[in-house]
Design an enzyme around this catalytic site. Sequence first.
Site, PDB file in Angstrom:
ATOM      1  CD  GLU A 181      -2.703   1.189   2.562  1.00 26.49           C
ATOM      2  OE1 GLU A 181      -3.583   2.065   2.671  1.00 26.49           O
ATOM      3  OE2 GLU A 181      -2.530   0.285   3.414  1.00 26.49           O
ATOM      4  CD  GLU A 215      -7.903   1.894   5.577  1.00 27.64           C
ATOM      5  OE1 GLU A 215      -7.377   0.874   6.039  1.00 27.64           O
ATOM      6  OE2 GLU A 215      -7.320   2.651   4.777  1.00 27.64           O
TER       7      GLU A 215
END
Length: 279
Positions: free
Chosen positions: A155, A256
């Site tokens: 990520e 998220e």
Amino acid sequence: MGFTDTRFNVNLSILFTELPLLERPAAARAAGFTAVELWWPWVDAPVPEQAELDALRAALEDAGTRLVGLNFYAGQLPGPDRGALSIPGEESEKFRANVPVAVDFARSLGCTTFNALYGNRVAGVSAEEQDRLALENLAFAARAVAEVGGTLLIEALNAPESPKCPIVSAPKAIEVVDAVNAATGLGNTKFLMDLYHLSMNGEDLDEVIDRYTDKTAHVQIADNPGRGAPGTGELDFDALLDRLKKAGYDGWIGLEYKPGEAPSASSFAWLPAPLRAAP
């Protein structure tokens, strides 16, 4: 908003955090969601007691929620840390100890997707030394994940909020993805495309989608500015998710985002209830 054929999941480490961990799966299910993801829940325990693992497994199963993504141990998250795998010494050792535990726990729930956060630069250690350690640990994790037919995710975070993390752009994350795949020959390391982080970096999201969707195995969203729910900022998620589909992405979209001051369940008004359960 449309999203009629989009598979959404809820990140239970940022949403429903007003509740104890074991109550969050049921709360997500009550809000209409059938799929969830998690950061490593035990920030001080890369290898928690079996009873804690069993209790979380039971909570997920009893709620009827499917675990579709799990982070490896990443230090104090939320908090000052951004991962452990590039930190020499105790933190790196904790990461390696966590890998088989996390893989076994996730596998028992049918989850085979794992996010490995890189970690911050640390004083007194060269970037080259940290990067060598990171590649070694990521290759170790990729091989462990491969044993369950899984995918390792890399990520990109954002520089304003994570100034000590070196993985703060899509091209840099892709560079790491390619390096791990070259080191293992497995091809099971992929990009986690977090549209909030990339937007915070000022990256062209359309270009990122067009260039890197074929190397992407998971997507996360939050609006910008604010990291709130879609519709609270300036990102056009109708257009972005449509572009992802046209680029060939058919995986999960992880929610998220921060719910704000109200309870998490009230932050989903942007998504009609019939569209929350994974198709």
